[in-house]
Structure formats: structure tokens, C-alpha cells
Design an enzyme around this catalytic site. Structure first.
Site, short mmCIF file in Angstrom:
data_model
loop_
_atom_site.label_atom_id
_atom_site.label_comp_id
_atom_site.label_asym_id
_atom_site.label_seq_id
_atom_site.Cartn_x
_atom_site.Cartn_y
_atom_site.Cartn_z
N GLU A 266 0.84 -1.16 0.09
CA GLU A 266 0.14 -0.04 -0.03
C GLU A 266 0.70 1.12 -0.05
OE1 GLU A 266 -2.45 -0.79 3.59
OE2 GLU A 266 -3.99 -1.53 2.22
N GLU B 179 -6.92 -7.78 -0.45
CA GLU B 179 -7.32 -7.71 1.01
C GLU B 179 -8.78 -7.60 1.18
OE1 GLU B 179 -5.36 -4.92 3.59
OE2 GLU B 179 -3.33 -5.67 3.05
#
Length: 707
Positions: A212, A295
Site C-alpha cells: 500500500e 485484502e
């Protein structure tokens, strides 16, 4: 029968094809390709995932392909470092019965290199054994190699000793010194897992680079350097991938164009995934963007002081069905959360670094496989129904929940106050002296506690003590330096990072100077966001009535040493509290301070209930059949750390909540006598008991703390 001319022609064609296949141009850097069935070059490069043997995992036609057959990833995160090795098989079997075909796991650098050049790959850190077990049970693996992982793990997986380096490193950047340590780490780690890549006969189909990053920075040079390192150690056949939030801004900054790196996305559960998957395509080559939620959140994290997070099972299952029903792929985060044993739980911040929120010891995450492995719950059943419908395979029945045992009330006794046994918890050779307070990392204390000691002049009236910046929680005590009146230091109060209040030091009647003791606790380093460079300890001047206090001695507290006082085996911490002296010797050679044992304090004669102390309880298990998982309830206690049979099971803080119980896996226990040692930082349960119960409890804490 074919003619001789025809046979010769066929032989020539075959020879041409063989020579073409062997041409060196086919060893060029891989890019994403549109056809896994075609081995000829496209735009100058073979397709991503091409390997010289029959095992191939590839991307083409906006799909994943396993050995030339379409493959849909239905995966889940199960982190080896949050589960005791004795339970790895159990948790993976439950993930298998859920319908998962792929396991995703982070790799925390700080677990594997707790000290510079000290490599740990045994026990709970034996990642190779974990990956081989996953393959044995029929899983593929997506490996999130970092070097940054987030994961609600201390410092996002970075070793804390990186924070002791001067000048300060710029983490997650192309800072050359930072990259030097990354290169050293990956040069050790990546060759270890290279034999376990799919094309080499192992289970690893993809390796994630960073995590991320688009939510943090915009340093493309750093990301490209990581890709170069990964290719150097893993070759060009493995699929590298990134994971970023599903927005244009995060994907602009977090993806790695021109490197053949697959860009995956994540987003809030319940959000419409398909516009995000369409956006994902813009950051992958044409035909190289299978829709993947790397995710898919089955629950969410919880901080101390909050209400326990729970999400609706049916809504979660419906959101997963929205992805799988249109042939999308998803990785459940988490399939099984596990536990932040020891001192490894992380923290988050809000608008500023003082808006600090430490993570719980439990990482249950409201996942379908609970912290203790239980699967008899609505979320597991709802997700399993959806996966069963779209996976096309008959799922095995999940194992029954592991047995739990409530061993009942255990009476504890106070062994000693903190200051009574202080000389057993410090090593004078590692004490550090300086004019100003120093950060924990700078004196080699990576986890746990650091004691700061200084002196104040005799005060005729009360005074105001202020610490502008403390990470994370300071307990302040005073005593007379030379008056031999016995007793313990006087507790003044607590200064916390998130409140930073001033303390009133009451008038102290001493015939000499006043000793000032500040015990600082590290509650877990920030693991996400711009305040990740999170040094611990006193990070500013300490003032009394506006005057700066100079002349400090800092004593790292070793809980390994203190356990020797209790007639039990030394406490083994999951996390290392100190780094080696070699690493810090050059920086601290002018600061070391030594003095004779015992630690010579003379205290004010006054009994204070808020004094830290050690407590011990023992309970017996009659037979091996009765050794089962249990939970220790600390309801009625305040705050501290607990050890069971020398194992650090983590922090408790029922006063703040919501977690009342700490999970004790059966492998920690034994037939016969079991010993619980508790460091309570304030006051114990008035009845001096703990309760060993069958179920977890997340209902503690004052409502004023919970948001």
C-alpha cells in the site's frame, strides 16, 4: 507412407522450431502476455510467469492461469508469526475447509533480524517450514515480502534498531543507507524462499513488493529498486505484485509501471468492487488485469480504548459473492487473525502523532477462524457457503473446535514491588548517562520499558513537571536520595502520549536532593501512515517549574533477568528487548555509566497502591488430556504484561478495554504445575486472583475511553 521429400521437409521445420526456441532473445525481462498457451514473444518479451518446466503460474486474458488452465484465487491471510507452530496445521486445515486454495502471509523483517546481522528462522519464525506445510496441504502461497508490511505489527515489520541509526533514516524511500539494510535483509531472505517458488516446485505463485505504498509516498525510484532486488534473487519468472487502495491517487503513487509488476487492489467490504476493478485495468498492461481484491476485509482491527469491532456475517458473505459471481478473485483479510504475542502489536495515529492508538494483543479481527481457531460461527458458515457455490469443488468438513478448559480462579501472591527488585532487572554495564534524555532505541532498548533517573533540588513547595513529548506512557515517581527511611518511591502520576498532561510533584521533605524516576513503556510502534518513524521513550526536555532537568541515567529493564528472582525458569520473550552492544558501542562509548550493585536507592516511607509489582500464580493440570486452550481473565486488574510458563502472552489493559482476556494456547501449558507471572503496573485485582476461562471477553473498559 510419406515420401522422402516430405519427411526431409518436416525435419527441417522441426529443426527450425528447435533453434528458434533456443534463441537467446527469449531470456529477456518478462512482461505480461495475452496468451498462456503461446510461447512466442509478444512485444519483445514472453508472458509473465513463463518458466522452463511444466509448472507455470501466469497472467493472461485478464485471468490467472495455473499450468495452462484458468485459475481463480480464493485465498486468505494466515500469518505464521501470529500462530504457534504447533497450531499451524490446525489453522491451515480450517482454512482449507473454508474453501481457500491460496494462503497469503506477510514476512516481518523485525522477527527475522531482531538485531543487526542476527538471523532468526526457527520456531515461530520458521517460515520455510510453514510454506512447505501449506504446500503439503494443497495451498498455493502469495508471499508479502515487504520490506514494509503494515499488518498492525510493530513498526510495520521494520526492525526497531533502524531507528537508532544516525543520521536518521528515511524509511520506505530511496535513502541509500536505508536501502543498504533492505538489500542485506533480502540477500539473506529471498534466496531462502527461491526454491519454494512455484516454477521451482514450491507453492509460491506471487511475491508482493512493499505494501500500500500509494497511501504513503511517491518515490518511484524506491519501488523500482525493490523490483530490481527481487528479480536479482528470485529470477524473472515469478509474478511480482503490488497492493494499493482502489483509488486513482493511491494507484498512481503505488504501482510500478514498465516493470511487468501486477497491480492488485483493496477496498472497503461492501463497496462496489467492479468499478474499482475497471480502474485497476488502467494500471496493468492490456489483458493483464485479472480482478483481484488482495485484502477482502472479513472484519477490522481494534485499538485499546475502543469497542471491539464486529462486522455482519451475511453482509460480508454477500460482498464476497459479488466478486466471485463474476469470476473475480479475492483474498480474505483475515481468514485467521491470531495473536500479537509479546511486544509485537503495532499502533496507528490520527491527525497528528499524539493522536496515538495502540493495537490490542488479540488480532482476532472478527475473522471467520477465531483467535483460538474456532469455526463454529456465523461468519465462517456464511463465507463457506459462498465459496462452496463458486469454487466448483466439494469442500471437506471443518475440524471440530479445539477443546477449551476453564481452570477456574487462581490465587496470586505478590512477589515483590518493582523497585525492590530493580537491581535484578538492570545491568549496570548497559546503563547510559547523558545530559538530555535519550530515545529507547538509542540506548539499545527495543521493546518493553526504560527507566529514566535524575535528581531534583530540595523543593519547599509543590512543583509542576512537564514532558513535552513522551512515547508512549510514563509513570513518574520521586524519593529522597540519601534519607534511609525505607519504603518505596512515591507515585506522582502518569503522562500519556495522547494526553500529555502536566503533573504536580507534591512537597517532599528530604534532607538531600530528590531522586526522580520516570518509567516509560513502549506500547507498540506506529505501523501505518506518515508518523511511522516512531522512536520511543522521552523525546524532549523534562522541565520542573519551567527549568530543564539535566543529567540523566537510563536503565534498560530486562524481564529476562527479573524472572530469576521468582524461582522459575527465565522468562522467554517473544520479542527481543535489546540489541547487541556491538551495534551501539561506537555511538554510546562516551555515555556508558556503571555503578556498584545493589541499586542504592533510599525511599520515602509511604505505602502507595499505584506502585508496579510482580505477582505469581500457580495452577495444576492433572493429566495430559486436560491440557487445553484457555483464556486468562484480568477483569479487575489495571495494566501490565503476563507470562505463562516463561512465554510472554502479551499486554493486558482491562481498565482501558475492550480486551479482558489473554489467549493461552495449549502448547504453552503442560501437565503438572503451570506458572503465571504478572507485571502489574498499578494495582492488582483486589482479591488477588485471575480467572482461567473457556471463552474470550472483549467487554472491559470504561465507556469514557471507548469511541
Amino acid at each position: 507412407m510419406a515420401s522422402t521429400t516430405t519427411v526431409e521437409l518436416l525435419l527441417l521445420v522441426l529443426l527450425f522450431l528447435l533453434l528458434t526456441a533456443a534463441a537467446p532473445g527469449f531470456s529477456s525481462s518478462p512482461e505480461l502476455s495475452s496468451s498462456p498457451r503461446s510461447f512466442h514473444r509478444r512485444h519483445g518479451s514472453p508472458f509473465l510467469g513463463q518458466a522452463p518446466n511444466d509448472r507455470r503460474f501466469q497472467i493472461s486474458d485478464d485471468m490467472f492461469w495455473k499450468d495452462d488452465r484458468p485459475f481463480r484465487i480464493i485465498g486468505g491471510d494466515v500469518h505464521y508469526f501470529r500462530v504457534l507452530p504447533q497450531y499451524w496445521r490446525d489453522r491451515l486445515l480450517r482454512a482449507k475447509a473454508l474453501g481457500l486454495n491460496t494462503i497469503q502471509t506477510y514476512v516481518p523483517w523485525n522477527l527475522h533480524e531482531p538485531e543487526p546481522n542476527k538471523w532468526v528462522f526457527e520456531g515461530i519464525a520458521d517460515i520455510e517450514a510453514y510454506l512447505k506445510l501449506a504446500q503439503e496441504l494443497g495451498f498455493l502461497v502469495m508471499l508479502r515480502a515487504g520490506p514494509y508490511i503494515c499488518a498492525e505489527w510493530d513498526l510495520g515489520g521494520f526492525p526497531a534498531w533502524l531507528l537508532a541509526i544516525e543520521p536518521p533514516l528515511k524509511l520506505r524511500s530511496s535513502d541509500m543507507t536505508f536501502l543498504h539494510y533492505v538489500e542485506r535483509w533480502w540477500a539473506v531472505f529471498l534466496p531462502r524462499i527461491a526454491p519454494l517458488l512455484y516454477q521451482n516446485g514450491g507453492p509460491i505463485i506471487m511475491v508482493q513488493v512493499e505494501n500500500e505504498f500509494g497511501s504513503y509516498g511517491d518515490d518511484k525510484a524506491y519501488l523500482h529498486h525493490l523490483v530490481t532486488l527481487a528479480r536479482k534473487h528470485l529470477g524473472h519468472d515469478i509474478i511480482l505484485y503490488t497492493t494499493d487502495g482502489g483509488s486513482r491517487e493511491t494507484l498512481d503513487k503505488g504501482t510500478i509501471p514498465g516493470e511487468g509488476v501486477f497491480s492488485a487492489v483493496d477496498f472497503s467490504t461492501g463497496e462496489d468492487p467492479w468499478p474499482i476493478f475497471e480502474l485497476q485495468k488502467k494500471y496493468n498492461a492490456p489483458g493483464q488485469s485479472p480482478p483481484l481484491s488482495a485484502e477482502f476485509y472479513t472484519g477490522w482491527l481494534t485499538h485499546w480504548g475502543e469497542q471491539n469491532t464486529e462486522t455482519d456475517a451475511n453482509r460480508t458473505a454477500a460482498a464476497l459473492e459479488n466478486i466471485l459471481s463474476r469470476n473475480g478473485s479475492a483474498v480474505l483479510y483475515m481468514a485467521h487473525g491470531g495473536t500479537n504475542f509479546g511486544f509485537y502489536s503495532g499502533a496507528n495515529t490520527g491527525q497528528n502523532e499524539s493522536d496515538y492508538k495502540a493495537d490490542l494483543t488479540s488480532y482476532d479481527y472478527d475473522a471467520p477462524i477465531k483467535e483460538s481457531g474456532d469455526v463454529d460461527n456465523l461468519k465462517y458458515k456464511a463465507l463457506r457457503r459462498v465459496i462452496q457455490e463458486y469454487s466448483g469443488v466439494v469442500l471437506s468438513l471443518p475440524p471440530p473446535d479445539n477443546g477449551k478448559k476453564g481452570y477456574g480462579l487462581v490465587t496470586v501472591r505478590k512477589i515483590a514491588s518493582f523497585f525492590e527488585v530493580l537491581d535484578g532487572m538492570i545491568n549496570p554495564r548497559t546503563a547510559v548517562e547523558s545530559e538530555q534524555p535519550m530515545a529507547m532505541e538509542s540506548v539499545g532498548q527495543m521493546f518493553g520499558f526504560l527507566l529514566y533517573v535524575s535528581e531534583l533540588p530540595i523543593m519547599g513547595t509543590s512543583s509542576i513537571l512537564k514532558i513535552q513529548k513522551v512515547h508512549d506512557r510514563a509513570q513518574v515517581f520521586v524519593s529522597c536520595t540519601m534519607d534511609k527511611n525505607g519504603g518505596s518511591p512515591r507515585h506522582v502520576g502518569v503522562i500519556e502520549r495522547w494526553s500529555n498532561r502536566e503533573l504536580v510533584i507534591p512537597k517532599v521533605s528530604c534532607s538531600s536532593n530528590i531522586s526522580l524516576f520516570i518509567l516509560v513503556e513502549n506500547l507498540g510502534r506506529v505501523n501505518y501512515g506518515k508518523y511511522i518513524f516512531d522512536r520511543k521513550g522521552i523525546l524532549s526536555n523534562v522541565t520542573v517549574d519551567g527549568a530543564v532537568i539535566l543529567g540523566w541515567k537510563m536503565y534498560p529493564i530486562s524481564l529476562d533477568i527479573c524472572s530469576k528472582l521468582f524461582n522459575v525458569n527465565p522468562i522467554k520473550q517473544v520479542s527481543i528487548s535489546r540489541t547487541g552492544n556491538v551495534f551501539l558501542q561506537n555511538r554510546l562509548q562516551n555515555h556508558y555509566y556503571t555503578f556498584p550493585f545493589p541499586f542504592a536507592f533510599f525511599f520515602i516511607s509511604e505505602k502507595i497502591s499505584a506502585e508496579p509489582g510482580f505477582y505469581e500464580g500457580r495452577f495444576y493440570i492433572d493429566s495430559i488430556e486436560q491440557v487445553k486452550d484457555t483464556f486468562i481473565s484480568f477483569r479487575g486488574w489495571n495494566k501490565g504484561i503476563a507470562f505463562v510458563n516463561n512465554f510472554n502472552i502479551g499486554r493486558f489493559w482491562p481498565l482501558f478495554g475492550p480486551q479482558c482476556t489473554l489467549y493461552v494456547p495449549a502448547p504453552i501449558l503442560r501437565q503438572g504445575e503451570n506458572v503465571v507471572v504478572i507485571l502489574e503496573l498499578h494495582a492488582p485485582n483486589p482479591g488477588l486472583t485471575i480467572n482461567l476461562v473457556k471463552k474470550p471477553d472483549f467487554t472491559c473498559g470504561s465507556k469514557q475511553y471507548q469511541k
